[in-house]
Design a protein around this motif. Structure first.
Motif, PDB file in Angstrom:
ATOM      1  N   PHE A  29       0.834  -1.163   0.071  1.00  0.00           N
ATOM      2  CA  PHE A  29      -0.022   0.092   0.111  1.00  0.00           C
ATOM      3  C   PHE A  29       0.830   1.337   0.085  1.00  0.00           C
ATOM      4  O   PHE A  29       0.458   2.357  -0.924  1.00  0.00           O
ATOM      5  CB  PHE A  29      -0.660  -0.154   1.195  1.00  0.00           C
ATOM      6  N   GLY A  33       0.110   2.336  -3.564  1.00  0.00           N
ATOM      7  CA  GLY A  33      -1.199   2.774  -3.016  1.00  0.00           C
ATOM      8  C   GLY A  33      -2.380   1.846  -3.287  1.00  0.00           C
ATOM      9  O   GLY A  33      -3.502   2.271  -3.669  1.00  0.00           O
ATOM     10  N   MET A  34      -1.802   0.473  -3.394  1.00  0.00           N
ATOM     11  CA  MET A  34      -3.089  -0.265  -3.832  1.00  0.00           C
ATOM     12  C   MET A  34      -3.410  -1.232  -2.457  1.00  0.00           C
ATOM     13  O   MET A  34      -2.446  -1.437  -1.829  1.00  0.00           O
ATOM     14  CB  MET A  34      -2.490  -1.271  -4.925  1.00  0.00           C
ATOM     15  N   LEU A  35      -4.635  -1.498  -2.026  1.00  0.00           N
ATOM     16  CA  LEU A  35      -4.992  -2.531  -1.053  1.00  0.00           C
ATOM     17  C   LEU A  35      -5.023  -3.936  -1.666  1.00  0.00           C
ATOM     18  O   LEU A  35      -5.861  -4.112  -2.626  1.00  0.00           O
ATOM     19  CB  LEU A  35      -6.323  -2.045  -0.399  1.00  0.00           C
ATOM     20  N   VAL A  86      -2.003   0.732 -14.007  1.00  0.00           N
ATOM     21  CA  VAL A  86      -3.024   1.296 -13.358  1.00  0.00           C
ATOM     22  C   VAL A  86      -2.204   2.584 -12.403  1.00  0.00           C
ATOM     23  O   VAL A  86      -1.498   2.277 -11.583  1.00  0.00           O
ATOM     24  CB  VAL A  86      -4.019   0.379 -12.538  1.00  0.00           C
ATOM     25  N   ARG A  90      -5.943   6.314  -9.112  1.00  0.00           N
ATOM     26  CA  ARG A  90      -7.316   5.749  -9.173  1.00  0.00           C
ATOM     27  C   ARG A  90      -7.829   4.740  -8.540  1.00  0.00           C
ATOM     28  O   ARG A  90      -7.484   3.563  -8.616  1.00  0.00           O
ATOM     29  CB  ARG A  90      -7.545   5.443 -10.722  1.00  0.00           C
ATOM     30  N   GLU A  91      -8.217   5.235  -7.241  1.00  0.00           N
ATOM     31  CA  GLU A  91      -8.573   3.889  -6.112  1.00  0.00           C
ATOM     32  C   GLU A  91      -9.429   3.139  -6.614  1.00  0.00           C
ATOM     33  O   GLU A  91      -9.028   1.889  -6.345  1.00  0.00           O
ATOM     34  CB  GLU A  91      -9.261   4.928  -4.992  1.00  0.00           C
ATOM     35  N   ASP A  92     -10.487   3.432  -7.206  1.00  0.00           N
ATOM     36  CA  ASP A  92     -11.360   2.354  -7.531  1.00  0.00           C
ATOM     37  C   ASP A  92     -10.740   1.318  -8.616  1.00  0.00           C
ATOM     38  O   ASP A  92     -11.148   0.075  -8.350  1.00  0.00           O
ATOM     39  CB  ASP A  92     -12.746   2.994  -8.239  1.00  0.00           C
ATOM     40  N   SER A  93     -10.054   1.746  -9.469  1.00  0.00           N
ATOM     41  CA  SER A  93      -9.591   0.907 -10.530  1.00  0.00           C
ATOM     42  C   SER A  93      -8.539  -0.059  -9.731  1.00  0.00           C
ATOM     43  O   SER A  93      -8.422  -1.302 -10.075  1.00  0.00           O
ATOM     44  CB  SER A  93      -8.760   1.451 -11.526  1.00  0.00           C
ATOM     45  N   LEU A  94      -7.747   0.372  -8.975  1.00  0.00           N
ATOM     46  CA  LEU A  94      -7.029  -0.242  -8.157  1.00  0.00           C
ATOM     47  C   LEU A  94      -7.556  -1.219  -7.255  1.00  0.00           C
ATOM     48  O   LEU A  94      -6.895  -2.718  -7.062  1.00  0.00           O
ATOM     49  CB  LEU A  94      -5.885   0.620  -7.182  1.00  0.00           C
ATOM     50  N   MET A  95      -8.631  -0.828  -6.514  1.00  0.00           N
ATOM     51  CA  MET A  95      -9.318  -1.784  -5.730  1.00  0.00           C
ATOM     52  C   MET A  95     -10.076  -3.034  -6.787  1.00  0.00           C
ATOM     53  O   MET A  95      -9.888  -4.173  -6.340  1.00  0.00           O
ATOM     54  CB  MET A  95     -10.576  -1.017  -5.209  1.00  0.00           C
ATOM     55  N   ASN A 229      -5.853  -1.817   9.229  1.00  0.00           N
ATOM     56  CA  ASN A 229      -6.975  -0.340   9.398  1.00  0.00           C
ATOM     57  C   ASN A 229      -6.577  -0.025  11.046  1.00  0.00           C
ATOM     58  O   ASN A 229      -6.574   1.028  11.213  1.00  0.00           O
ATOM     59  CB  ASN A 229      -8.339  -1.007   9.317  1.00  0.00           C
ATOM     60  N   ALA A 293      -8.329  21.726   0.142  1.00  0.00           N
ATOM     61  CA  ALA A 293      -9.383  21.654  -0.701  1.00  0.00           C
ATOM     62  C   ALA A 293      -9.221  22.628  -1.760  1.00  0.00           C
ATOM     63  O   ALA A 293      -8.322  23.661  -1.783  1.00  0.00           O
ATOM     64  CB  ALA A 293     -10.592  22.086   0.206  1.00  0.00           C
TER      65      ALA A 293
ATOM     66  N   VAL B  76     -17.831   1.791  -5.352  1.00  0.00           N
ATOM     67  CA  VAL B  76     -17.452   0.191  -5.875  1.00  0.00           C
ATOM     68  C   VAL B  76     -17.839  -0.437  -4.581  1.00  0.00           C
ATOM     69  O   VAL B  76     -17.125  -0.595  -3.425  1.00  0.00           O
ATOM     70  CB  VAL B  76     -15.925   0.200  -6.145  1.00  0.00           C
ATOM     71  N   PHE B 130     -11.060   2.633  -0.706  1.00  0.00           N
ATOM     72  CA  PHE B 130     -10.709   1.400   0.004  1.00  0.00           C
ATOM     73  C   PHE B 130     -11.533   1.051   1.152  1.00  0.00           C
ATOM     74  O   PHE B 130     -11.836   0.027   1.379  1.00  0.00           O
ATOM     75  CB  PHE B 130      -9.294   1.457   0.491  1.00  0.00           C
ATOM     76  N   LEU B 134     -13.392  -2.340   1.697  1.00  0.00           N
ATOM     77  CA  LEU B 134     -13.120  -3.577   2.922  1.00  0.00           C
ATOM     78  C   LEU B 134     -14.553  -3.690   3.638  1.00  0.00           C
ATOM     79  O   LEU B 134     -14.867  -4.732   3.919  1.00  0.00           O
ATOM     80  CB  LEU B 134     -12.464  -2.417   3.814  1.00  0.00           C
ATOM     81  N   ILE B 215     -16.946  19.415  -3.911  1.00  0.00           N
ATOM     82  CA  ILE B 215     -17.044  20.717  -3.401  1.00  0.00           C
ATOM     83  C   ILE B 215     -17.935  21.279  -4.287  1.00  0.00           C
ATOM     84  O   ILE B 215     -18.649  22.094  -3.846  1.00  0.00           O
ATOM     85  CB  ILE B 215     -15.494  21.132  -2.998  1.00  0.00           C
ATOM     86  N   VAL B 320     -10.079  -3.027 -16.608  1.00  0.00           N
ATOM     87  CA  VAL B 320      -9.512  -2.094 -15.864  1.00  0.00           C
ATOM     88  C   VAL B 320      -8.351  -1.426 -16.321  1.00  0.00           C
ATOM     89  O   VAL B 320      -8.344  -0.289 -16.263  1.00  0.00           O
ATOM     90  CB  VAL B 320      -9.166  -2.669 -14.507  1.00  0.00           C
TER      91      VAL B 320
END
Lengths: 293, 362
Positions: A29, A33-35, A86, A90-95, A229, A293, B76, B130, B134, B215, B320
């Motif tokens: 990770f 950055g991949m779980l 990847v 891109r969190e969703d793609s990695l997941m 976690n 932000a 997801v 994530f 999980l 935002i 993907v």
């Protein structure tokens, strides 16, 4: 009281497997950055490789060494062949990719080795130590020593060598590392290799007690996710401590809380995680990340 | 979605559906033709094929519910298979133990789905990426375990079975399989029509705004968490409905049908079919139903299921990495590039918007 201590101790012994898997998750990770949801399956692959070597007549310790090296090679191959395509933001793609690897590896294991559970010989013999009313099997002691040794090696590798320094540099700040002439792809695949080697040790240690089957590491993986976690996935010390805590608490909870036990301990593990994360969102050892932000 | 695409959407042709009436879009006519063919099918093929097609339609409702979540709401979920299974169990148990009629049992499944969606959705909408993965993977992994654990209630390994077909044919001119297929098809068409309306309207535009930037959405007066919760609940309701229909088609529910791998397979179907397309949901569902039997014609025995699983994994990996909008997205891109070529032939055409913008609209 003796029973309580015994259960706690047994939990600690199980916890080392969670800790090792969680460490593997953490290293991947931090780097990519991949779980890596397939970490459990990778550990199963390692255990099956060791088993196949033993079946082929190789003694158990060289077989384990072969499995660890092969896992490291597999980790590198996965990074170079799949994961690097990847982008890390891109969190969703990695997941989804983690799920893909889980699905694919599970299928490959089941096709090659079948789904029937098999016995895995304990590399530590079958003696039992009695100490002040407590009972420890050789498998438990050997497992703890092996995992502890692996973690010591990893800790030294990460903090005391230039190899580790470069790994951390690429993981923390890929662009600066690139300016310093480090090829990030090379170092990230080295990180994957290290993680898979640790995961392989977890697989080999878990196999004699859990019985070798494709689904062997599903529960330990969930526990390791909880541990990561709990401790904070950004901290290598945190994930290991998290694994031990989860091991002890679920063992005690499974024994003393009515209705728990067996696979349902996962529920308890995540209840602990939720309780802790409500107070400290980044986990016990994690640092909060601040986003502008 | 890549960044430039998202940014063109709100400023670009967000109002396009209002300019071009729905009945003039190619998608609408494709759908009409598809439904016409689907209605004609039961009189052409065998009852066994109809059984498989009914399974496809039921799974397609589940995949479409996941599309709403992943493709439109940007969350997801790895646990949609569990919700699908919960719907199946709720409906079957309502018939078996409470002896409710089939349609009331479907409503029961919908109610349970709403409850599950609300309970999971409350924490889920505050999470993304994530942590949500999980949470949902734990639910998916635990669902079969719980089914075995409370086997007094769920029937354990043997599950719950129906004594008679859920949708018996009312006339002699249709067999049970034909009638059941037509009922399931109608439910699928209703579901998709509902979803299509849902994402085309104001809520759909609010969702694209959320995807473009949280935002931005908040400053435009969108209550992000509430909207996401609404979608989570709707998605769970539809998953439970699909699961109930699936259970009725099979006539039984067993824990074996809903392992973690099943939840993942639904995600595969959603991503591979195209998570922003309803036709993609049907294509994905067809893959889930037919690939295992195709695989078993290649290798006999237990290994075939794993061969199918391996193919799923490879295809998902390709999607993907290479084609993130799935089969339906690739088809649409092909169509729009053909359209662009045609328009360029007509010389002084204005520059066409990027192909993905069209995808964003419909």
């Amino acid at each position: 009281m003796i029973e309580f201590l015994q259960i706690g101790l047994d939990g600690l012994m199980t916890g080392v497997v969670y800790a090792a898997l969680a460490l593997a998750l953490g290293v991947v990770f931090q780097g990519t950055g991949m779980l890596n949801l397939s970490q459990g399956e990778l550990a199963v692959v390692a255990a099956y490789i060791a088993w196949s070597c033993v079946q082929a007549g190789i003694p158990i310790w060289p077989a384990i060494a072969i499995a660890v090296v092969a896992s490291a090679a597999l980790g590198t191959a996965l990074y170079q062949g799949v994961v690097r395509f990847v982008p890390p933001h891109r969190e969703d793609s990695l997941m989804t990719l983690g799920v893909t690897l889980l699905l694919g590896l599970n299928a490959i294991i089941s096709i090659i080795w079948g789904t029937d559970p098999r016995g895995f010989p304990s590399p530590f013999g079958t003696w039992v130590v009695h100490l002040a009313g407590l009972r420890l099997t050789s498998q438990q002691i050997g497992g703890v020593v092996l995992v502890a040794a692996t973690m010591l090696v990893m800790a030294l590798l990460f903090t005391r060598t230039t190899f580790g320094l470069r790994l951390r540099a690429v993981a923390q700040n890929p662009r600066s590392a690139a300016f310093l002439g480090l090829r990030s792809g090379l170092w990230l695949s080295a990180g994957w290799a290290a993680a898979c080697a640790v995961g392989a040790v977890a697989g080999v240690v878990a196999a004699p007690t859990l019985g070798l089957s494709p689904a062997m590491m599903t529960v330990p993986l969930l526990m390791a996710l909880a541990a990561a976690n709990l401790g904070g996935i950004g901290s290598r010390v945190g994930v290991v401590v998290g694994g031990l805590i989860i091991g002890v608490l679920t063992a005690i909870g499974g024994r003393y809380i009515p209705g728990l036990g067996g696979d349902l301990n996962v529920v308890f593990a995540f209840a602990i995680v939720i309780a802790v994360v409500l107070v400290k969102p980044a986990g016990l050892f994690g640092r909060e990340s601040v986003v502008r932000a | 979605m890549s960044a430039p695409v998202v940014h063109t959407e709100p400023t670009g042709r967000a109002t396009a559906p209002d300019i071009r009436p729905r009945y003039r879009t190619p998608g609408f006519w494709t759908a009409v033709v598809a439904v016409a063919i689907a209605v004609a099918v039961p009189f052409l093929v065998s009852d066994y094929d109809l059984f498989n097609l009914s399974r496809v339609a039921a799974v397609a409702i589940g995949v479409a519910s996941l599309n709403l979540l992943t493709g439109f709401s940007g969350q997801v979920s790895l646990g949609q298979g569990a919700t699908f299974g919960i719907g199946g169990y709720a409906a079957m148990m309502a018939i078996r133990y409470l002896e409710w009629p089939v349609w009331v049992a479907l409503l029961a499944a919908i109610a349970v789905g709403a409850l599950v969606g609300f309970v999971i959705g409350l924490p889920a909408v505050r999470m993304g990426g994530f942590n949500l993965g999980l949470l949902t993977i734990v639910i998916a992994a635990l669902f079969p375990v719980l089914l075995y654990r409370f086997s007094d209630f769920t029937g354990g390994q043997a599950g719950v079975t129906l004594a008679a077909p859920a949708f018996p044919s009312p006339t002699d001119s249709l067999t049970d399989a034909q009638w059941s297929y037509l009922v399931v098809l109608t439910l699928l068409v209703l579901t998709i029509a509902f979803l299509d309306q849902l994402v085309a309207r104001r809520t759909g535009r609010a969702l694209s705004l959320i995807r473009a930037g949280r935002i931005l959405a908040v400053s435009n007066g969108v209550d992000v968490e509430r909207l996401k919760l609404q979608f989570f609940v709707i998605s769970s309701v539809l998953a439970a409905l699909g699961g109930a229909i699936f259970a009725f088609v099979l006539g039984l529910v067993v824990p074996e049908s809903y392992p973690l791998v099943f939840s993942i397979t639904l995600l595969v179907a959603s991503v591979v079919g195209g998570s922003r397309s309803w036709i993609g949901a049907i294509l994905g569902a067809a893959m889930v139903v037919y690939l295992p039997s195709l695989a078993s014609s290649v290798i006999p025995g237990e290994a075939s299921a794993y061969l199918a699983q391996l193919v799923f994994a490879v295809v998902l990996g390709l999607c993907v990495i290479v084609a993130s909008s799935g089969i339906a997205g690739a088809g649409r891109r092909l169509a729009s590039s053909i359209e662009r070529v045609l328009r360029e032939r007509r010389a002084t055409a204005p520059p066409t918007p990027p192909s993905t913008t069209r995808e964003e609209i419909r």
